[in-house]
Design a protein around this motif. Structure first.
Motif, mmCIF file in Angstrom:
data_model
loop_
_atom_site.group_PDB
_atom_site.id
_atom_site.type_symbol
_atom_site.label_atom_id
_atom_site.label_comp_id
_atom_site.label_asym_id
_atom_site.label_seq_id
_atom_site.Cartn_x
_atom_site.Cartn_y
_atom_site.Cartn_z
ATOM 1 N N THR A 78 -6.370 -2.308 6.959
ATOM 2 C CA THR A 78 -5.343 -1.920 5.994
ATOM 3 C C THR A 78 -4.813 -3.107 5.202
ATOM 4 O O THR A 78 -4.081 -2.925 4.230
ATOM 5 C CB THR A 78 -4.191 -1.219 6.721
ATOM 6 N N ASP A 109 -5.855 -0.379 0.719
ATOM 7 C CA ASP A 109 -4.469 0.034 0.510
ATOM 8 C C ASP A 109 -4.095 1.122 1.515
ATOM 9 O O ASP A 109 -4.805 2.136 1.649
ATOM 10 C CB ASP A 109 -4.295 0.546 -0.916
ATOM 11 N N GLY A 124 -1.987 3.274 1.265
ATOM 12 C CA GLY A 124 -1.758 4.518 0.542
ATOM 13 C C GLY A 124 -3.041 5.247 0.198
ATOM 14 O O GLY A 124 -2.983 6.326 -0.397
ATOM 15 N N HIS A 125 -4.190 4.637 0.530
ATOM 16 C CA HIS A 125 -5.476 5.275 0.246
ATOM 17 C C HIS A 125 -6.075 5.957 1.474
ATOM 18 O O HIS A 125 -7.285 6.154 1.556
ATOM 19 C CB HIS A 125 -6.457 4.245 -0.322
#
Length: 596
Positions: free
Chosen positions: A547, A551, A553-554
């Protein structure tokens, strides 16, 4: 005053022995059925035991010794109520291939028996240790297609090897091609003994007809009795037909076999192959008959039982044994309820050896060859081979390779090839797993393979990619190359969403590849996104510190969440591909719209 814990005392340990449990739970109404089944079973045990001993290159009497001891050993330690063990047609050639090359010039039968007994000791040790270590899954190392090929090759090897005995002569050769050439040469030279051929061929025809049309009749017994009668009436011994002769009287003493240190390595290699085939036979037969009788299969217990049977046989001049589907079926049809059936069979054989050792002295050798040849025919699975050809050519090729390995290289190399091919096939599937692009299909929920649905809709700038395997060192490069190919499409996608639900693992090699791949794609304006990653795999990703590169958030819980996020960032709308869409993994249908 102290009390002994229940379940740990000597009585409790004794009750854990399968044979003791069987005796304690035995029902009186089973006795007659078990005794009758034992008598019927004996009619099959004696000729088959003698025939399979000769198939293994050993004196016929050792087949009877082996049959008696393995039945008693399994009755004590085996968990199945009716499974029958004994000399086996699939093990005979493996025993011969291991023992005969080690026998001194002149073919000393005493040395051959000692080597075979040590081989049985090794098989016993392997099976018992495998049981303790709970290694029953090792039977899965040989896939069904490769086992079909192996058994087909074994059937052909047995058939060609027994034809000379069936026809009344012998061939000296070391491989199947040599045996075929020798067989043809001897026939051309007129070496066929007509009386022997008549007994052998007639025996095969009689066995096949009786087994096919009157399965309840003990076909082997009928054929053996008729063959003995023919030998007496027509004086076949004077017509060039080999006879079994008078068997040694009595029973062998407890014997610890002794061989040279130089023999141990080749014997152990053979024992491994024999143990693997025996294990596969045992698990499959136990499963089949347990399903019929409503019992449970105890894989590790079965290994221990077969190990005990081999140990008992080895200590009384016997050789390796396995379970027998045909003999178990005979016992079941005759009404067997417990292992007492096998004990009765063993007792009757002992009585015969003590009181009537000359009972089979006029049994023609071609009749034993007929028994072996008909057994070999049951090993072959031609319909299964044809089904593989029709349904899956890749597995047919595995089947044929295993067959060729046995036929051309020999029985022991053949089993090694079968195992290697099975393992390589698993590795091949992990190395080149199925992978595809997904799209939206009107009227169907979720996202679907564009190969199956070439008209599936695509979001411009988005590729949904599914990789159907754990992501490990063997396929990390395949994954990277496929993702790179998708990223290099024209126009270039903005997001490549990996439908990660099939990914059950990510190892460190794959993690390093993902980190490098993500950095490369980010530099090109392409984002690597994951959806439906399993929680255990997600925890591994975090432990690998991926991570830091990818990202956080992906990572999305569902594909729908990932698609919704992309649409919010880009405003992209679904569209169907043009009529020229190929549906391949390279057809992304993207328009180059970029997102954050």
């Amino acid at each position: 005053m102290t009390t002994r814990r229940s379940g740990h005392g000597p009585v409790s340990r004794l009750r854990a022995v399968p044979g003791v449990r069987a005796v304690s739970s035995y029902r009186r109404e089973w006795l007659v059925k078990d005794v009758v089944a034992g008598v019927v079973l004996t009619t099959l045990l004696v000729p088959q035991g003698m025939a399979y001993a000769e198939l293994a290159g050993l004196p016929p009497i050792t087949g009877l010794y082996t049959t008696v001891l393995c039945l008693l050993g399994y009755a004590v330690c085996g968990p199945s109520r009716i499974l029958v063990l004994g000399p086996d047609s699939s093990l005979g050639p493996m025993i011969a291939a291991t023992v005969l090359p080690l026998v001194a010039a002149g073919g000393d039968p005493g040395r051959a028996v000692a080597l075979a007994s040590v081989l049985a000791l090794m098989v016993a040790a392997i099976m018992i240790l495998a049981s303790v270590a709970k290694l029953g899954f090792i039977a899965d190392l040989v896939s069904k297609p490769t086992m079909i090929g192996y058994m087909n090759g074994l059937a052909l090897t047995i058939l060609i090897g027994q034809l000379p005995k069936l026809l009344g002569f012998s061939v000296d050769a070391d491989n199947l091609i040599g045996e075929c050439a020798g067989l043809v040469r001897k026939i051309a030279e007129g070496a066929v003994v007509p009386a022997a051929a008549a007994v052998g061929v007639g025996g095969i025809v009689l066995l096949l007809v009786l087994q096919r049309f009157v399965p309840k009749v003990p076909a082997v017994l009928v054929m053996v009795v008729l063959a003995i009668a023919a030998a007496v009436v027509f004086d076949l011994g004077e017509r060039g037909v080999g006879l079994v002769g008078v068997l040694p009287e009595g029973f062998p003493p407890f014997t610890i076999p002794q061989v040279g240190l130089s023999d141990l390595a080749p014997l152990f290699a053979g024992a491994l192959g024999i143990a693997l085939v025996s294990l596969a036979d045992t698990i499959s037969n136990a499963s089949a008959f347990a399903a019929r009788t409503g019992q449970k299969v105890h894989g590790n217990g079965e290994m221990a039982g077969v190990g005990a049977a081999n140990l008992a046989a080895a200590l009384f001049q016997g050789f390796p044994v396995s379970t027998s589907g045909s003999r178990t079926a005979v016992a079941q049809r005759a009404g067997a309820r417990t292992q007492l059936t096998g004990v009765v069979g063993a007792a009757l054989i002992v009585v015969m050896l003590l009181l009537a050792p000359g009972l089979f002295r006029n049994l023609p050798q071609p009749a034993l060859a007929a028994v072996v040849i008909t057994a070999s025919l049951s090993l072959a699975d031609i319909p299964g081979t044809v089904r593989l050809w029709r349904q899956r050519r890749a597995e047919f090729l595995l089947c044929f390779a295993a067959f060729a390995g046995v036929a051309l290289l020999g029985v022991l190399p053949g089993i090694a090839i079968a195992v290697a091919l099975s393992v390589l096939n698993v590795f091949r599937r992990a190395w080149w797993p199925y992978n595809t692009v997904l799209g939206r299909v009107p009227g169907l929920e979720g996202y679907h393979d564009v190969r199956s649905y070439p008209r599936a809709g695509q979001l411009p700038g988005l590729v949904i990619y599914r990789f159907d395997a754990p992501l490990i060192f063997a396929n990390a490069r395949t994954f990277r190359d496929e993702v790179r190919r998708l990223a290099d499409a024209d126009p270039r996608p903005a997001w490549i969403v990996v439908a990660a639900e099939p990914m059950t693992d990510v190892d460190t090699t794959a993690a390093d590849m993902l980190a490098e791949l993500d950095e490369t794609l980010n530099a090109e304006g392409v984002h690597l996104v994951f959806a439906e990653l399993k929680d255990p795999v997600r925890r591994k990703v975090e432990r690998y510190e991926l991570t830091r590169t990818i990202d956080a958030g992906h990572f999305f819980p569902t594909l729908e969440a990932a698609v919704t996020a992309f649409r919010l960032h880009t405003g992209a709308e679904w569209k169907a591909p043009t009529d020229g869409s190929s549906g391949s993994t390279g057809s992304t249908g993207s328009t180059g719209i970029t997102g954050s």
